[in-house]
Design a protein around this motif. Structure first.
Motif, PDB file in Angstrom:
ATOM      1  N   ARG A  86      17.278  44.918  47.147  1.00  0.00           N
ATOM      2  CA  ARG A  86      18.008  44.702  48.326  1.00  0.00           C
ATOM      3  C   ARG A  86      16.030  44.055  49.669  1.00  0.00           C
ATOM      4  O   ARG A  86      16.900  43.128  50.197  1.00  0.00           O
ATOM      5  CB  ARG A  86      17.857  45.949  49.246  1.00  0.00           C
ATOM      6  CG  ARG A  86      19.316  45.921  48.995  1.00  0.00           C
ATOM      7  CD  ARG A  86      19.943  47.261  50.291  1.00  0.00           C
ATOM      8  NE  ARG A  86      18.692  48.145  50.278  1.00  0.00           N
ATOM      9  CZ  ARG A  86      18.889  49.650  49.604  1.00  0.00           C
ATOM     10  NH1 ARG A  86      19.818  49.487  48.006  1.00  0.00           N
ATOM     11  NH2 ARG A  86      17.762  51.018  49.209  1.00  0.00           N
ATOM     12  N   HIS A  87      15.337  44.784  49.640  1.00  0.00           N
ATOM     13  CA  HIS A  87      14.309  43.528  50.334  1.00  0.00           C
ATOM     14  C   HIS A  87      13.347  42.365  49.688  1.00  0.00           C
ATOM     15  O   HIS A  87      12.131  41.893  50.143  1.00  0.00           O
ATOM     16  CB  HIS A  87      13.141  44.810  50.582  1.00  0.00           C
ATOM     17  CG  HIS A  87      14.008  45.827  51.617  1.00  0.00           C
ATOM     18  ND1 HIS A  87      14.963  46.639  51.165  1.00  0.00           N
ATOM     19  CD2 HIS A  87      14.415  45.706  53.522  1.00  0.00           C
ATOM     20  CE1 HIS A  87      15.376  47.821  51.798  1.00  0.00           C
ATOM     21  NE2 HIS A  87      15.051  47.129  53.244  1.00  0.00           N
TER      22      HIS A  87
ATOM     23  N   LEU B  57      12.305  39.294  51.711  1.00  0.00           N
ATOM     24  CA  LEU B  57      11.488  40.266  53.072  1.00  0.00           C
ATOM     25  C   LEU B  57       9.959  39.337  53.355  1.00  0.00           C
ATOM     26  O   LEU B  57       9.520  38.698  54.067  1.00  0.00           O
ATOM     27  CB  LEU B  57      10.928  41.388  53.180  1.00  0.00           C
ATOM     28  CG  LEU B  57      10.781  42.162  54.871  1.00  0.00           C
ATOM     29  CD1 LEU B  57      11.814  41.472  55.909  1.00  0.00           C
ATOM     30  CD2 LEU B  57      10.385  43.602  54.805  1.00  0.00           C
TER      31      LEU B  57
ATOM     32  N   ARG C 289      10.140  36.038  54.506  1.00  0.00           N
ATOM     33  CA  ARG C 289      10.315  35.538  55.901  1.00  0.00           C
ATOM     34  C   ARG C 289       9.636  35.702  56.342  1.00  0.00           C
ATOM     35  O   ARG C 289       9.188  34.527  57.304  1.00  0.00           O
ATOM     36  CB  ARG C 289      11.412  36.808  55.945  1.00  0.00           C
ATOM     37  CG  ARG C 289      12.868  36.116  55.842  1.00  0.00           C
ATOM     38  CD  ARG C 289      14.289  37.475  56.437  1.00  0.00           C
ATOM     39  NE  ARG C 289      13.727  38.455  57.736  1.00  0.00           N
ATOM     40  CZ  ARG C 289      13.982  39.071  58.290  1.00  0.00           C
ATOM     41  NH1 ARG C 289      14.264  40.213  57.669  1.00  0.00           N
ATOM     42  NH2 ARG C 289      13.694  39.990  59.340  1.00  0.00           N
ATOM     43  N   VAL C 290       8.740  37.130  56.250  1.00  0.00           N
ATOM     44  CA  VAL C 290       7.580  37.375  56.693  1.00  0.00           C
ATOM     45  C   VAL C 290       6.248  35.975  56.365  1.00  0.00           C
ATOM     46  O   VAL C 290       6.185  35.083  57.910  1.00  0.00           O
ATOM     47  CB  VAL C 290       6.841  38.161  56.862  1.00  0.00           C
ATOM     48  CG1 VAL C 290       5.008  38.979  56.642  1.00  0.00           C
ATOM     49  CG2 VAL C 290       7.614  39.518  57.322  1.00  0.00           C
TER      50      VAL C 290
ATOM     51  N   GLY D  13      15.417  37.978  62.457  1.00  0.00           N
ATOM     52  CA  GLY D  13      16.455  38.032  61.251  1.00  0.00           C
ATOM     53  C   GLY D  13      17.460  37.563  62.593  1.00  0.00           C
ATOM     54  O   GLY D  13      18.182  38.311  62.022  1.00  0.00           O
TER      55      GLY D  13
ATOM     56  N   THR E 123      19.731  33.810  61.584  1.00  0.00           N
ATOM     57  CA  THR E 123      18.778  33.547  60.020  1.00  0.00           C
ATOM     58  C   THR E 123      18.903  32.519  59.257  1.00  0.00           C
ATOM     59  O   THR E 123      17.939  31.418  59.074  1.00  0.00           O
ATOM     60  CB  THR E 123      18.992  34.705  59.101  1.00  0.00           C
ATOM     61  OG1 THR E 123      18.738  36.136  60.047  1.00  0.00           O
ATOM     62  CG2 THR E 123      17.294  34.856  58.125  1.00  0.00           C
TER      63      THR E 123
ATOM     64  N   ALA F   8      19.335  37.299  56.086  1.00  0.00           N
ATOM     65  CA  ALA F   8      18.222  38.370  56.480  1.00  0.00           C
ATOM     66  C   ALA F   8      19.965  39.627  56.596  1.00  0.00           C
ATOM     67  O   ALA F   8      19.767  39.496  57.327  1.00  0.00           O
ATOM     68  CB  ALA F   8      17.465  38.326  57.510  1.00  0.00           C
TER      69      ALA F   8
ATOM     70  N   TYR G  84      19.145  42.623  55.140  1.00  0.00           N
ATOM     71  CA  TYR G  84      18.485  43.353  55.495  1.00  0.00           C
ATOM     72  C   TYR G  84      16.702  43.691  56.810  1.00  0.00           C
ATOM     73  O   TYR G  84      15.840  42.496  56.549  1.00  0.00           O
ATOM     74  CB  TYR G  84      18.314  44.088  54.398  1.00  0.00           C
ATOM     75  CG  TYR G  84      18.871  44.435  53.375  1.00  0.00           C
ATOM     76  CD1 TYR G  84      19.404  45.553  53.225  1.00  0.00           C
ATOM     77  CD2 TYR G  84      18.726  43.783  52.359  1.00  0.00           C
ATOM     78  CE1 TYR G  84      21.031  46.057  52.325  1.00  0.00           C
ATOM     79  CE2 TYR G  84      20.216  44.153  51.857  1.00  0.00           C
ATOM     80  CZ  TYR G  84      20.765  45.106  51.965  1.00  0.00           C
ATOM     81  OH  TYR G  84      21.779  45.704  51.531  1.00  0.00           O
ATOM     82  N   CYS G  85      16.777  44.537  57.639  1.00  0.00           N
ATOM     83  CA  CYS G  85      15.598  45.047  58.472  1.00  0.00           C
ATOM     84  C   CYS G  85      15.445  43.307  59.330  1.00  0.00           C
ATOM     85  O   CYS G  85      14.444  42.408  59.424  1.00  0.00           O
ATOM     86  CB  CYS G  85      13.721  44.598  57.673  1.00  0.00           C
ATOM     87  SG  CYS G  85      13.990  45.916  56.326  1.00  0.00           S
ATOM     88  N   SER G  86      16.554  42.932  60.147  1.00  0.00           N
ATOM     89  CA  SER G  86      17.326  41.807  60.970  1.00  0.00           C
ATOM     90  C   SER G  86      18.296  42.411  61.926  1.00  0.00           C
ATOM     91  O   SER G  86      19.298  43.321  61.545  1.00  0.00           O
ATOM     92  CB  SER G  86      17.625  40.973  59.778  1.00  0.00           C
ATOM     93  OG  SER G  86      19.036  40.866  59.647  1.00  0.00           O
TER      94      SER G  86
ATOM     95  N   LEU H 198      21.123  44.249  61.881  1.00  0.00           N
ATOM     96  CA  LEU H 198      22.324  44.858  62.119  1.00  0.00           C
ATOM     97  C   LEU H 198      23.432  44.628  63.643  1.00  0.00           C
ATOM     98  O   LEU H 198      24.167  46.208  63.396  1.00  0.00           O
ATOM     99  CB  LEU H 198      20.850  45.771  63.919  1.00  0.00           C
ATOM    100  CG  LEU H 198      21.138  46.365  65.029  1.00  0.00           C
ATOM    101  CD1 LEU H 198      21.546  47.620  64.565  1.00  0.00           C
ATOM    102  CD2 LEU H 198      20.330  46.147  65.974  1.00  0.00           C
TER     103      LEU H 198
END
Length: 176
Positions: free
Chosen positions: A30-31, A34, A37-38, A111, A114, A159, A161-163, A167
């Motif tokens: 899932r990640h 990430l 992206r970072v 995110g 994205t 993105a 997740y963590c985005s 959300l």
């Protein structure tokens, strides 16, 4: 099924709970994007800020200027017409490039939109590859091509997740 119930030659079942190996693999899957992206987000934010704060770069002429860079690569560019367009207003081009890099980097880090931000990053990288680093030989020494390739998974997957995109999507589902 326990370890003794596994037929000979068959792989043993993996634990599938949140603490088991299957849970860790699912979490890693899932990640997986990430770190990319970072890295791309931080790199493009840094590149944009670096250009915006470099008075030498934001000049039409002189050492380290965008104008000197563009004049220097014009003869080896894959698309000299792109370089000619930048040379019509080199400072404006430099500011637009820097702001584009900054917005792409911030969008990818947060995110937010994205896929659109990643497409912008891919287009920036493509334009730099076709102009600035086109003549680099062998091709794998040029960094713009690998940046272009690195943006593609984010264009395709976004993105989730963590985005902020994730959300927003979860909130829409909750209210639907």
């Amino acid at each position: 099924m326990n370890r003794t119930d596994v037929p000979d030659g068959a792989p043993a079942p993996e634990a599938s709970g949140p603490r088991g190996l299957g849970g860790l693999r699912a979490l890693a899957a899932r990640h997986a994007l990430l770190p990319l992206r970072v890295f791309l987000g931080v790199t493009f934010v840094y590149a944009g800020l670096d250009k915006l704060t470099d008075s030498a770069f934001l000049s039409a002429n002189g050492d380290g200027s965008i104008g000197a860079l563009m004049r220097g690569v014009r003869g080896t560019s894959a698309i000299p017409a792109m370089v000619d367009m930048a040379l019509k207003a080199p400072v404006g081009f430099a500011v637009a490039l820097a702001i584009g890099e900054l917005l792409v980097g911030l969008g990818v880090l947060a995110g937010l939109l994205t896929r659109i931000a990643a497409l912008g990053g891919a287009l920036i990288s493509l334009s730099l590859w076709l102009t600035v680093s086109w003549a680099v030989t062998p091709y794998y020494y040029g960094n713009d091509l690998i940046y272009l390739m690195a943006w593609i998974p984010l264009v395709l997957a976004g993105a989730p997740y963590c985005s902020l995109d994730g959300l927003i999507r979860r909130r829409r589902r909750a209210t639907a």
